[in-house]
Motif scaffolding. Structure first.
Motif, short mmCIF file in Angstrom:
data_model
loop_
_atom_site.label_atom_id
_atom_site.label_comp_id
_atom_site.label_asym_id
_atom_site.label_seq_id
_atom_site.Cartn_x
_atom_site.Cartn_y
_atom_site.Cartn_z
N ILE A 98 0.86 -1.20 0.00
CA ILE A 98 0.00 0.00 0.00
C ILE A 98 0.90 1.25 0.00
O ILE A 98 0.69 2.20 -0.76
CB ILE A 98 -0.93 0.02 1.24
CG1 ILE A 98 -1.81 -1.23 1.31
CG2 ILE A 98 -1.74 1.31 1.31
CD1 ILE A 98 -2.96 -1.31 0.38
N LEU A 99 1.94 1.21 0.83
CA LEU A 99 2.85 2.36 0.89
C LEU A 99 3.55 2.58 -0.45
O LEU A 99 3.70 3.71 -0.90
CB LEU A 99 3.91 2.15 1.99
CG LEU A 99 3.44 2.38 3.43
CD1 LEU A 99 4.56 2.05 4.41
CD2 LEU A 99 2.98 3.81 3.65
N LEU A 100 3.96 1.44 -1.08
CA LEU A 100 4.62 1.56 -2.38
C LEU A 100 3.67 2.16 -3.42
O LEU A 100 4.08 2.99 -4.24
CB LEU A 100 5.11 0.19 -2.86
CG LEU A 100 6.36 -0.34 -2.15
CD1 LEU A 100 6.64 -1.78 -2.56
CD2 LEU A 100 7.57 0.55 -2.46
N ALA A 101 2.41 1.72 -3.37
CA ALA A 101 1.44 2.23 -4.35
C ALA A 101 1.13 3.70 -4.10
O ALA A 101 0.81 4.44 -5.04
CB ALA A 101 0.16 1.40 -4.28
N ALA A 102 1.21 4.13 -2.85
CA ALA A 102 0.89 5.53 -2.52
C ALA A 102 2.05 6.46 -2.90
O ALA A 102 1.83 7.64 -3.20
CB ALA A 102 0.61 5.65 -1.03
N ALA A 103 3.27 5.91 -2.92
CA ALA A 103 4.46 6.74 -3.11
C ALA A 103 4.46 7.57 -4.40
O ALA A 103 4.74 8.77 -4.36
CB ALA A 103 5.72 5.89 -3.00
N PRO A 104 4.15 6.98 -5.59
CA PRO A 104 4.23 7.80 -6.81
C PRO A 104 3.33 9.02 -6.77
O PRO A 104 3.63 10.03 -7.39
CB PRO A 104 3.77 6.84 -7.92
CG PRO A 104 3.91 5.49 -7.37
CD PRO A 104 3.77 5.59 -5.89
N HIS A 105 2.20 8.92 -6.04
CA HIS A 105 1.27 10.07 -5.97
C HIS A 105 1.50 10.91 -4.70
O HIS A 105 0.77 11.86 -4.45
CB HIS A 105 -0.18 9.57 -5.95
CG HIS A 105 -0.55 8.74 -7.14
ND1 HIS A 105 -0.54 9.24 -8.42
CD2 HIS A 105 -0.92 7.44 -7.25
CE1 HIS A 105 -0.90 8.28 -9.26
NE2 HIS A 105 -1.13 7.18 -8.58
#
Ligand code: NAD
Length: 465
Positions: free
Chosen positions: A197-204
């Motif tokens: 979840i953290l990785l997916a949130a990082a680009p945005h």
């Protein structure tokens, strides 16, 4: 979830229109959510029974009442929470200025729920997100299908479809959903998935709240009424079949306390569930066969000694309330969060030894100390860290909307319930409207700079008035 981005776009357009901002709108939606829960109590109980074999009493207490409580609290306090905060310390240079903090909604937020309390883990964050004025995408756990379907059916029936949507699906659908930009992600679930979840949130650069789990210890130490302690321990451990993120995961006590505790636990279990808990109505079941196998496997491989329970039945995913002693530290029962009706009792020679043990592990979501000696309770409290703490009981601290609920370290980040949820889903915008007065003071900051002026009351200087 083919229409994920369409739904998100629709909600974003609504958010931009300002529809969710007025107090009246938020209040109206909270009232409708209240009706949803009140008018569908039986459907909720039936769905939870289908998914988890939850006894009605446990569903009412830990899914329905906890949600209603938070709703009543939000409805009662919404106006106060929404008020700008003017009580800000000022200094001489800013004394004529209007300084305040506004709580503003974040935008379109995503709430991802876990299966163990499949209703309240979706609806409690939703209460907070609505109160804070956001549009919300809800992603319930696919593992509790009956509750997931019920939420997908009821939410659009009661709440504004322009502002709130339920998107169903499992890991793949959630991964695809996470490719979209959200203004906040509120995730409840395991530590392993939390990393993705953290990785997916990082680009945005999306802010994230993580409500995770861990191994919550329970000290039973010093002078104590062992019967009372056994009742509170068994209730909080075996409630929801041990599938609570805040369930006591293991007990720490001396050999003497353990020897008194075991017969007290045996007596308590008999009085709670009868001689065969699997036959009675008050013991739930493990959520899926996969979860059941994990627990039975841990039990089978354990080097500890089963002293109470130990029975299991694959056909109805049953595991009896089970207690083990002499469980080595390397045992998987002591390495993983148990999340089932299995309770290891570890013996310690001193309180300090127990505290050292806890401090060598990841920070837990909850920490419990049962003792009649207040010095024991305060020693543990002062020398450990955990998401929440409860002296002389288990689980119940999470039901009070005045207390923030959340983890620390590996057990999570951020918190909610009551005002804390409203704060999580709000941006605290700091505002200053400067007065044109006191120019005599304000000119002191302009070039040409002078050493002398550094000693004067400048806007950045500390001294408050
Ligand atoms: P779960 O399997 O229901 O997963 C949680 C959510 O993550 C689901 O909505 C699921 O669809 C989604 N998901 C699963 N795999 C994913 C992936 N690879 N990518 C993106 N999304 C994915 O629940 P779980 O994870 O088994 O939950 C149990 C854990 O949650 C335990 O550790 C428990 O302690 C913790 N928990 C914490 C709280 C809390 O409030 N702190 C409450 C309940 C449970």
């Amino acid at each position: 979830m083919a229409n994920q981005s369409e739904v998100i776009d629709r909600l974003r357009a609504t958010f931009r229109s300002g529809m969710t901002i007025p107090e009246q709108f938020r209040m109206n939606q909270l009232q409708k959510l209240l009706s949803l829960v009140e008018e569908n109590e039986q459907l909720i109980i039936d769905a939870l029974h289908k998914d988890l074999h939850k006894p009605k009493f446990e569903s009412v207490l830990s899914e329905i009442q906890i949600t209603l409580n938070d709703l009543y609290f939000a409805i009662e306090n919404l106006r106060t929470w929404m008020q700008p905060e003017y009580n800000i310390g000022k200094n001489l240079a800013t004394r004529m200025d209007e300084c305040f903090i506004r709580r503003e909604p974040l935008g379109v937020v995503l709430i991802i729920g876990a299966w163990n309390y499949p209703l309240h883990l979706i609806l409690l964050p939703l209460v907070a997100a609505i109160a804070a004025g956001n549009c919300v995408i809800l992603k319930p756990s696919e593992i509790c299908q009956a509750t997931e379907q019920l939420l997908a059916e009821l939410i659009p029936k009661y709440l504004s479809q322009d502002c709130y949507a339920v998107l169903c699906g499992g890991a793949e659908e959630t991964k695809s959903l996470l490719k979209n930009r959200f203004d906040h992600i509120f995730y409840t679930g395991s530590q392993a998935v939390a990393r993705s979840i953290l990785l997916a949130a990082a680009p945005h650069l999306t802010p994230v709240t993580l409500e995770l789990g861990g191994k919550s210890p329970c000290f039973i130490y010093g002078r104590i009424d062992i019967q009372k302690a056994a009742r509170r321990l068994c209730w909080s451990k075996f409630f929801n079949t041990g599938q609570s993120c805040v369930a006591p995961d293991y007990v720490l006590c001396t050999v003497e306390t353990r020897d008194a505790l075991l017969p007290a636990i045996q007596e308590t279990l008999l009085s709670f569930y009868g001689s065969d808990p699997g036959e009675g109505p008050d013991m739930g079941r493990i959520v899926t066969l996969r979860h059941w196998r994990r627990l039975v496997d841990m039990l089978r491989k354990s080097k500890g000694k089963v002293v109470i329970g130990g029975d299991s039945r694959e056909e109805d995913k049953y595991i009896a309330p089970t207690v083990l002693v002499d469980v080595p530290e390397a045992d998987s029962l002591m390495q993983e969060e148990i999340f089932g009706p299995i309770l290891p009792i570890l013996t310690i020679e001193s309180l300090e030894e127990g505290i050292d043990y806890i401090n060598r592990q990841e920070k837990p979501l909850a920490l419990y100390v049962f003792s009649d000696e207040s010095s024991v309770v305060s020693t543990v409290l002062n020398n450990t860290s955990s998401g929440g703490f409860c002296g002389n009981d288990g689980i119940v601290h999470m039901a009070l909307p005045g207390l923030p609920f959340g983890g620390v370290g590996a057990s999570g980040m951020g918190s909610y319930h009551g005002r804390w949820g409203f704060e999580t889903f709000s941006h605290r915008r700091s505002c200053m409207n400067r007065s044109w007065l006191l120019e005599m003071v304000n000119v002191l900051r302009y070039p040409p700079y002078s050493e002398y002026n550094l000693g004067c009351p400048l806007p950045m200087s500390f001294a408050s008035v």
